[in-house]
Enzyme design. Structure first.
Site, PDB file in Angstrom:
ATOM      1  N   ARG A 119      -7.397   8.852  11.328  1.00 32.60           N
ATOM      2  CA  ARG A 119      -6.247   8.773  12.132  1.00 32.60           C
ATOM      3  C   ARG A 119      -5.346   9.715  12.053  1.00 32.60           C
ATOM      4  NH1 ARG A 119      -2.111   8.724   8.461  1.00 32.60           N
ATOM      5  NH2 ARG A 119      -2.811   7.826   6.331  1.00 32.60           N
TER       6      ARG A 119
ATOM      7  N   HIS B 246      -1.694   3.533  -0.403  1.00 34.20           N
ATOM      8  CA  HIS B 246      -1.734   1.693   0.304  1.00 34.20           C
ATOM      9  C   HIS B 246      -2.567   1.274  -1.485  1.00 34.20           C
ATOM     10  CE1 HIS B 246      -1.635   2.571   3.760  1.00 34.20           C
ATOM     11  NE2 HIS B 246      -3.675   2.718   4.272  1.00 34.20           N
TER      12      HIS B 246
ATOM     13  N   PHE C  69      -1.005  -0.199  10.165  1.00 27.21           N
ATOM     14  CA  PHE C  69       0.440  -0.683   9.748  1.00 27.21           C
ATOM     15  C   PHE C  69       0.756  -0.818   8.039  1.00 27.21           C
ATOM     16  CE2 PHE C  69      -0.403  -5.081  11.373  1.00 27.21           C
ATOM     17  CZ  PHE C  69       0.187  -5.284  10.356  1.00 27.21           C
ATOM     18  N   ALA C  70       1.402  -0.740   7.627  1.00 24.92           N
ATOM     19  CA  ALA C  70       0.995  -0.709   6.037  1.00 24.92           C
ATOM     20  C   ALA C  70       2.901  -1.795   5.652  1.00 24.92           C
ATOM     21  CB  ALA C  70       0.710   0.155   5.379  1.00 24.92           C
TER      22      ALA C  70
ATOM     23  N   CYS D 126       4.197  11.284   3.974  1.00 21.64           N
ATOM     24  CA  CYS D 126       4.417  11.134   5.335  1.00 21.64           C
ATOM     25  C   CYS D 126       4.879  12.463   5.805  1.00 21.64           C
ATOM     26  CB  CYS D 126       4.969   9.807   6.137  1.00 21.64           C
ATOM     27  SG  CYS D 126       4.189   8.060   6.180  1.00 21.64           S
TER      28      CYS D 126
END
Length: 276
Positions: A73, A80, A201-202, A218
């Site tokens: 991605r 997560h 998305f998370a 990020c």
């Protein structure tokens, strides 16, 4: 209207291993490309895992050697785990694909979800995802101090190599709410292959956000992370959020006027004039 189906893969004790979910994404992606299934959104929780997008820098990974799954991605490294609702919309888009428009639609849906729970969120220019904005940096205002320490002389302002993991809990991403800084409540990372989207998305519902303190989430050093539970000051569950997420995703993605990306033609070049 574009039909969207939801598949709830597993939550809580039935959370889905990242590799297993990735394999399922690829299977559904191939089926969607072949028009064997409609647009599909996989919804799930993962067991704890760090994943790194293609732009992740080595220094953004865990310092203690915690394993990281490298994925295809966009974006950088994230975490997560339990308490985080992950969604993978697998949607066919017209070509040439407008990746940014797809990302904005996902942001719109998550902003609406947060608003329904009473949390005001926004976009931040140049930073994907959904954010709770921090207070304006007003020098005349007495800002709260974490652990008796002040950020009045914040080293992150002038040091692009500043690493919050080496400088104490007052800089930890999970403490951004106490610092009243911008904090991400929903991360985004997508990929488009053969005109069909993957990843997604998370949304942080009620996770242990200290898991983000091992990494540079990020790749952003001067902001942090938060959750619906933290912002509301009460426990919010995945079960509460799941139908709200489905409703807003359906509203946004099914009713979107999908259009190919506008490709601007280069201006025609005048022919070279002959010279004597």
């Amino acid at each position: 209207m574009n039909e969207l189906r939801f598949v709830r893969l597993g939550f809580g004790a039935d959370s889905v291993d990242y590799q297993e979910a990735w394999d399922e994404q690829r299977r559904v992606h191939a089926a969607r490309f072949a028009d064997e299934v409609p647009d599909t959104c996989l919804l799930l929780e993962h067991p704890p895992v760090y994943t790194a997008g293609r732009r992740t820098a080595p220094e953004e990974r865990p310092l203690d050697g915690t394993p990281v799954v490298d994925v295809d991605r966009g974006g950088k490294i994230t975490w997560h785990g339990p308490g985080q609702l992950v969604g993978y919309p697998i949607q066919k888009l017209p070509r040439p694909v407008d990746v940014v428009a797809h990302l904005r639609r996902l942001e719109d849906a998550m902003i609406a979800v947060c608003a329904e729970f009473g949390v005001e969120t926004s976009r931040v220019e140049g930073r994907a995802g959904v954010w709770v904005l921090g207070d304006a940096k007003d020098a005349t205002e007495e800002r709260p101090k974490l652990g008796g320490l002040s950020l009045d002389f914040d080293p992150r302002v002038n040091d692009s190599e500043f690493d919050p993991r080496l400088n104490g809990p007052e800089y930890a991403p999970s403490n951004a709410g106490q610092r009243r800084e911008d904090r991400k409540i929903c991360a985004m990372g997508i990929r488009v292959a053969k005109g069909v989207t993957m990843h997604g998305f998370a949304l942080n519902v009620n996770p242990d956000t200290s898991n983000f303190d091992k990494i540079i989430p990020c790749g952003i050093r001067d902001a942090g992370v938060t959750s619906l539970s933290y912002e509301l000051g009460r426990e919010v569950t995945i079960d509460e959020v799941l139908p709200v997420v489905e409703r807003h995703l359906r509203d946004v993605l099914e009713n979107a006027a999908l259009a190919p990306r506008v490709v601007e033609k280069a201006p025609e070049r005048e022919p070279d004039k002959a010279t004597a």
